[in-house]
Motif scaffolding. Structure first.
Motif, mmCIF file in Angstrom:
data_model
loop_
_atom_site.group_PDB
_atom_site.id
_atom_site.type_symbol
_atom_site.label_atom_id
_atom_site.label_comp_id
_atom_site.label_asym_id
_atom_site.label_seq_id
_atom_site.Cartn_x
_atom_site.Cartn_y
_atom_site.Cartn_z
ATOM 1 N N PRO A 56 52.348 16.034 56.270
ATOM 2 C CA PRO A 56 53.098 15.738 57.511
ATOM 3 C C PRO A 56 54.520 16.315 57.491
ATOM 4 O O PRO A 56 55.013 16.783 58.524
ATOM 5 N N ARG A 57 55.147 16.292 56.340
ATOM 6 C CA ARG A 57 56.502 16.848 56.228
ATOM 7 C C ARG A 57 56.485 18.361 56.446
ATOM 8 O O ARG A 57 57.384 18.921 57.074
ATOM 9 N N LEU A 58 55.476 19.020 55.898
ATOM 10 C CA LEU A 58 55.359 20.465 56.081
ATOM 11 C C LEU A 58 55.090 20.808 57.540
ATOM 12 O O LEU A 58 55.673 21.745 58.090
ATOM 13 N N ARG A 59 54.228 20.035 58.184
ATOM 14 C CA ARG A 59 53.885 20.299 59.594
ATOM 15 C C ARG A 59 55.065 20.029 60.518
ATOM 16 O O ARG A 59 55.110 20.559 61.630
ATOM 17 N N ALA A 60 56.037 19.254 60.059
ATOM 18 C CA ALA A 60 57.241 18.987 60.854
ATOM 19 C C ALA A 60 58.228 20.158 60.814
ATOM 20 O O ALA A 60 59.157 20.213 61.624
ATOM 21 N N ILE A 61 58.022 21.092 59.899
ATOM 22 C CA ILE A 61 58.882 22.279 59.826
ATOM 23 C C ILE A 61 58.482 23.215 60.963
ATOM 24 O O ILE A 61 57.303 23.520 61.144
#
Length: 160
Positions: free
Chosen positions: A19-24
């Motif tokens: 989820p953190r990566l997809r928020a980039i």
């Protein structure tokens, strides 16, 4: 039979990081932090290459008496595959799916195989945290090292 710690840890890292990566943003994923440094896209690409190489190593090690495997030229692999130009979402889909499969492989290898000391290895050359050639190594160590390497690069992306 319980799942090995390396497989559990890999699943947890994927679940927490995806989820953190997809928020980039797509734009931010293409930014290099400095000249000569990889962008987040290239880091994820490198982690895909690592997954590709280590998936085969882990499967082959199930039936090998040693832990001797070919290395690869990481910078050249990243450049050739043009990760910098690849869509961010596609890279994340491949990275997460490939690593979930690796966790399944880790869990499928019998404990006796994972923990058996191997006197012949080249983890002094190919492991992230190397093992001296004159010391025995285990497949479990190598699998755990894979997860540590992945976490190291995720920390680079997240600026931690």
């Amino acid at each position: 039979m319980s799942e090995p710690a390396c497989a559990t840890r890999l699943r947890e890292v994927i679940a927490a990081s995806e989820p953190r990566l997809r928020a980039i943003s797509d734009d931010a994923s293409a930014r290099r932090p400095a000249p000569g440094k990889w962008s987040p896209r290239e880091i994820i690409g490198h982690l895909i290459d690592s997954a590709s190489n280590n998936h085969q190593r882990f499967v082959r090690a199930r039936w090998q008496d040693d832990l001797v495997f070919a290395g690869y030229a990481q910078d050249e692999w990243v450049a050739l595959q043009r990760y910098q130009d690849a869509p961010w979402d596609e890279l994340l889909d491949l990275w997460s799916a490939f690593n979930r499969q690796i966790a399944r492989v880790m869990a499928a290898v019998p404990e006796t195989t994972r923990l058996r000391p191997r006197t012949k290895h080249n983890l002094d050359e190919i492991a992230w945290q190397t093992v001296p050639r004159d010391r025995p190594a285990t497949l479990d160590y190598f699998m755990t090292d894979y997860v540590g390497h992945l976490e190291h690069h995720l920390r680079q992306i997240f600026g931690e």
